[in-house]
Design a protein around this motif. Structure first.
Motif, PDB file in Angstrom:
ATOM      1  N   ASN A 238       7.483  -7.436  -2.097  1.00 14.34           N
ATOM      2  CA  ASN A 238       6.621  -8.284  -2.920  1.00 14.34           C
ATOM      3  C   ASN A 238       6.327  -7.642  -4.270  1.00 14.34           C
ATOM      4  N   PHE A 239       5.985  -6.359  -4.281  1.00 15.19           N
ATOM      5  CA  PHE A 239       5.646  -5.691  -5.540  1.00 15.19           C
ATOM      6  C   PHE A 239       6.888  -5.487  -6.407  1.00 15.19           C
ATOM      7  N   LEU A 265      -3.018  -2.475 -12.600  1.00 18.63           N
ATOM      8  CA  LEU A 265      -3.387  -3.243 -11.412  1.00 18.63           C
ATOM      9  C   LEU A 265      -2.643  -2.764 -10.173  1.00 18.63           C
ATOM     10  N   ASP A 266      -1.391  -2.353 -10.330  1.00 16.81           N
ATOM     11  CA  ASP A 266      -0.631  -1.856  -9.184  1.00 16.81           C
ATOM     12  C   ASP A 266      -1.210  -0.547  -8.658  1.00 16.81           C
ATOM     13  N   TYR A 267      -1.650   0.319  -9.570  1.00 20.30           N
ATOM     14  CA  TYR A 267      -2.274   1.566  -9.114  1.00 20.30           C
ATOM     15  C   TYR A 267      -3.640   1.302  -8.479  1.00 20.30           C
ATOM     16  N   ALA A 269      -4.185  -1.388  -6.727  1.00 18.93           N
ATOM     17  CA  ALA A 269      -3.775  -1.867  -5.401  1.00 18.93           C
ATOM     18  C   ALA A 269      -3.456  -0.697  -4.470  1.00 18.93           C
ATOM     19  N   MET A 270      -2.797   0.334  -4.999  1.00 15.90           N
ATOM     20  CA  MET A 270      -2.514   1.528  -4.196  1.00 15.90           C
ATOM     21  C   MET A 270      -3.812   2.170  -3.710  1.00 15.90           C
ATOM     22  N   LEU A 271      -4.784   2.293  -4.614  1.00 10.90           N
ATOM     23  CA  LEU A 271      -6.064   2.886  -4.242  1.00 10.90           C
ATOM     24  C   LEU A 271      -6.765   2.070  -3.162  1.00 10.90           C
ATOM     25  N   VAL A 272      -6.720   0.751  -3.290  1.00 12.13           N
ATOM     26  CA  VAL A 272      -7.344  -0.115  -2.281  1.00 12.13           C
ATOM     27  C   VAL A 272      -6.678   0.080  -0.922  1.00 12.13           C
ATOM     28  N   PHE A 273      -5.349   0.160  -0.906  1.00 10.57           N
ATOM     29  CA  PHE A 273      -4.660   0.410   0.367  1.00 10.57           C
ATOM     30  C   PHE A 273      -5.105   1.742   0.969  1.00 10.57           C
ATOM     31  N   LEU A 274      -5.248   2.770   0.141  1.00 10.58           N
ATOM     32  CA  LEU A 274      -5.670   4.079   0.643  1.00 10.58           C
ATOM     33  C   LEU A 274      -7.084   4.022   1.205  1.00 10.58           C
ATOM     34  N   LEU A 275      -7.985   3.310   0.515  1.00  9.87           N
ATOM     35  CA  LEU A 275      -9.345   3.180   1.000  1.00  9.87           C
ATOM     36  C   LEU A 275      -9.412   2.419   2.320  1.00  9.87           C
ATOM     37  N   LYS A 276      -8.436   1.547   2.535  1.00  5.60           N
ATOM     38  CA  LYS A 276      -8.363   0.802   3.792  1.00  5.60           C
ATOM     39  C   LYS A 276      -7.586   1.555   4.868  1.00  5.60           C
ATOM     40  N   MET A 277      -7.252   2.803   4.576  1.00  5.55           N
ATOM     41  CA  MET A 277      -6.489   3.648   5.500  1.00  5.55           C
ATOM     42  C   MET A 277      -5.108   3.066   5.783  1.00  5.55           C
ATOM     43  N   GLN A 278      -4.500   2.482   4.749  1.00  2.00           N
ATOM     44  CA  GLN A 278      -3.154   1.911   4.866  1.00  2.00           C
ATOM     45  C   GLN A 278      -2.203   2.673   3.954  1.00  2.00           C
ATOM     46  N   ALA A 279      -2.036   3.953   4.246  1.00  6.60           N
ATOM     47  CA  ALA A 279      -1.202   4.812   3.411  1.00  6.60           C
ATOM     48  C   ALA A 279       0.243   4.329   3.284  1.00  6.60           C
ATOM     49  N   PRO A 280       0.883   3.816   4.356  1.00  6.19           N
ATOM     50  CA  PRO A 280       2.264   3.331   4.199  1.00  6.19           C
ATOM     51  C   PRO A 280       2.385   2.200   3.172  1.00  6.19           C
ATOM     52  N   ASN A 281       1.363   1.327   3.096  1.00  2.33           N
ATOM     53  CA  ASN A 281       1.405   0.258   2.098  1.00  2.33           C
ATOM     54  C   ASN A 281       1.180   0.800   0.696  1.00  2.33           C
ATOM     55  N   LYS A 283       2.082   3.756  -0.309  1.00  2.00           N
ATOM     56  CA  LYS A 283       3.366   4.379  -0.640  1.00  2.00           C
ATOM     57  C   LYS A 283       4.395   3.333  -1.020  1.00  2.00           C
ATOM     58  N   ALA A 284       4.359   2.163  -0.353  1.00  2.00           N
ATOM     59  CA  ALA A 284       5.311   1.088  -0.649  1.00  2.00           C
ATOM     60  C   ALA A 284       5.140   0.574  -2.073  1.00  2.00           C
ATOM     61  N   VAL A 285       3.883   0.496  -2.556  1.00  2.00           N
ATOM     62  CA  VAL A 285       3.643   0.054  -3.931  1.00  2.00           C
ATOM     63  C   VAL A 285       4.235   1.062  -4.914  1.00  2.00           C
ATOM     64  N   LEU A 286       4.019   2.347  -4.652  1.00  4.71           N
ATOM     65  CA  LEU A 286       4.573   3.382  -5.527  1.00  4.71           C
ATOM     66  C   LEU A 286       6.094   3.337  -5.538  1.00  4.71           C
ATOM     67  N   GLU A 287       6.694   3.177  -4.356  1.00  2.16           N
ATOM     68  CA  GLU A 287       8.153   3.101  -4.272  1.00  2.16           C
ATOM     69  C   GLU A 287       8.689   1.864  -4.972  1.00  2.16           C
ATOM     70  N   ALA A 288       7.938   0.774  -4.918  1.00  3.96           N
ATOM     71  CA  ALA A 288       8.346  -0.452  -5.604  1.00  3.96           C
ATOM     72  C   ALA A 288       8.387  -0.241  -7.103  1.00  3.96           C
ATOM     73  N   ARG A 289       7.366   0.412  -7.633  1.00  6.79           N
ATOM     74  CA  ARG A 289       7.336   0.672  -9.074  1.00  6.79           C
ATOM     75  C   ARG A 289       8.466   1.618  -9.482  1.00  6.79           C
ATOM     76  N   ARG A 290       8.728   2.623  -8.669  1.00  5.14           N
ATOM     77  CA  ARG A 290       9.809   3.551  -8.978  1.00  5.14           C
ATOM     78  C   ARG A 290      11.165   2.851  -8.972  1.00  5.14           C
ATOM     79  N   GLU A 291      11.395   2.003  -7.964  1.00  2.00           N
ATOM     80  CA  GLU A 291      12.683   1.316  -7.906  1.00  2.00           C
ATOM     81  C   GLU A 291      12.830   0.326  -9.045  1.00  2.00           C
ATOM     82  N   TYR A 292      11.741  -0.364  -9.386  1.00  2.00           N
ATOM     83  CA  TYR A 292      11.792  -1.277 -10.530  1.00  2.00           C
ATOM     84  C   TYR A 292      12.238  -0.542 -11.788  1.00  2.00           C
ATOM     85  N   ALA A 293      11.691   0.653 -12.026  1.00  3.23           N
ATOM     86  CA  ALA A 293      12.065   1.426 -13.211  1.00  3.23           C
ATOM     87  C   ALA A 293      13.549   1.766 -13.211  1.00  3.23           C
ATOM     88  N   VAL A 294      14.101   1.995 -12.024  1.00  2.76           N
ATOM     89  CA  VAL A 294      15.522   2.354 -11.904  1.00  2.76           C
ATOM     90  C   VAL A 294      16.429   1.154 -12.134  1.00  2.76           C
TER      91      VAL A 294
END
Length: 343
Positions: A238-239, A265-267, A269-281, A283-294
């Motif tokens: 999605n991201f 806004l994406d960062y 969203a990452m913080l919100v996932f971390l606060l909700k104890m959803q670290a894999p999600n 990480k998925a946002v960060l990986e999405a941004r990295r792949e988009y750049a590539v």
């Protein structure tokens, strides 16, 4: 020539087919209507079940899982019809559901695609998240619907029963002219899944074609049958795909400013996932941004082509404001409260 070809994409969904295909067959009878199931390389018993239990259904077989986007692209290469319906395998249709869709497009040549009203199969008095009564998008690429803002889904009390122009029609039940689908290049196979129908509809709208929701047709959608909402793979797609969609379609004078805000806004969203104890999600946002750049540069030629073919630069159904601002700051939880989209 076939009038309507209903195409259901299947991947290891034999139980979904048994549950929902009968309603499609029962309520989609008529001259010039065919039902196809395109099997995306299933390894379960889907193909055997289709051949044995649903012999009237046309079967299209692929050797591997091509994803939602290319699965439909391949299937629609084998179809010749005036209209096609991209219908999820977890959708239950209702009597005469096709009639309002056919009638409207028959008499409105300016309309390329439409969708029925989508209610939840689990709770049939409320709208379904992925489509509801037609989709819109905000300045920063966040989609929302008549009947669903963020995670708030409304009860259907007939408040959105008017036929309405929309920005995007849901891929769960997308009724589209095959000519238009092919003319704009179909779904972008590089998306694999998620956001591809919004990207397709953006291209259609930018090129002057209209999209509407026709709530006189009603279907029920299970939703999340392939990837659950909290699945990190779904978060990643999605991201990443949303960023690619923005890059492919945004006007040049908006691209830099919108992408700057989206980065923030994406960062968040990452913080919100971390606060909700959803670290894999997160990480998925960060990986999405990295792949988009590539991969961004690989979409440059498509972006240039889209901009070259744009005839409608300001699309009314893409609001100028932020739906996050409307929802979290203005506290507007229902679509009907968005009296002024662009304040």
């Amino acid at each position: 020539m076939t009038k309507v070809s209903i195409v259901i994409l299947n991947w290891n969904g034999c139980e979904m087919l048994r549950s929902f295909l009968p309603s499609v067959i029962r309520h989609s009878q008529g001259d010039g209507i065919e039902i196809c199931v395109a099997d995306n390389g299933s390894t379960d018993h889907s193909v055997d079940i289709l051949r044995r239990e649903f012999p009237s259904v046309r079967l299209l077989l692929f050797e591997q899982n091509n994803g939602f986007a290319d699965g439909y692209n391949l299937a629609l290469q084998q179809v010749e019809a005036t209209y096609v319906v991209l219908l999820n395998s977890d959708v239950e249709v209702t009597p005469h559901w096709l009639n309002p869709l056919i009638s409207y497009l028959d008499t409105h040549p300016e309309v390329a695609a439409c969708q029925p009203k989508i209610r939840s199969w689990h709770n049939q008095t409320v709208f379904e998240h992925a489509g509801a009564a037609g989709g819109f998008i905000d300045r920063y690429g966040y989609p929302f619907c008549r009947g669903r803002l963020m995670e708030v889904v409304e009860e259907d009390g007939g408040q959105y029963d008017t036929i309405c122009p929309v920005f995007w029609a849901t891929g769960a039940a997308l009724f589209i002219r095959l000519e238009d689908y092919r003319k704009v290049g179909g779904l972008d196979g590089r998306f694999f899944a998620h956001m591809e129908e919004i990207d397709l509809c953006w291209r259609l709208r930018a090129r002057g074609r209209s999209i509407v929701c026709i709530p006189q047709s009603v279907v029920y959608h299970v939703g999340g049958a392939t990837l659950k909402k909290e699945n990190p793979r779904k978060t990643f797609l999605n991201f990443r795909n949303n960023l690619v969609m923005l890059y492919k379609n945004l006007p040049s004078d908006e691209l830099r400013s919108v992408m700057r805000v989206r980065c923030v806004l994406d960062y968040v969203a990452m913080l919100v996932f971390l606060l909700k104890m959803q670290a894999p999600n997160a990480k998925a946002v960060l990986e999405a941004r990295r792949e988009y750049a590539v991969i961004r540069s690989s979409f440059t030629a498509v972006r240039e082509d889209n901009l070259k073919k744009t005839v409608v630069r300001i699309i009314p159904e893409r609001i100028k404001s932020s739906i996050l601002w409307q929802f979290y700051v203005k506290r507007r939880k229902h679509f009907s409260q968005l009296l002024n989209f662009n304040e």
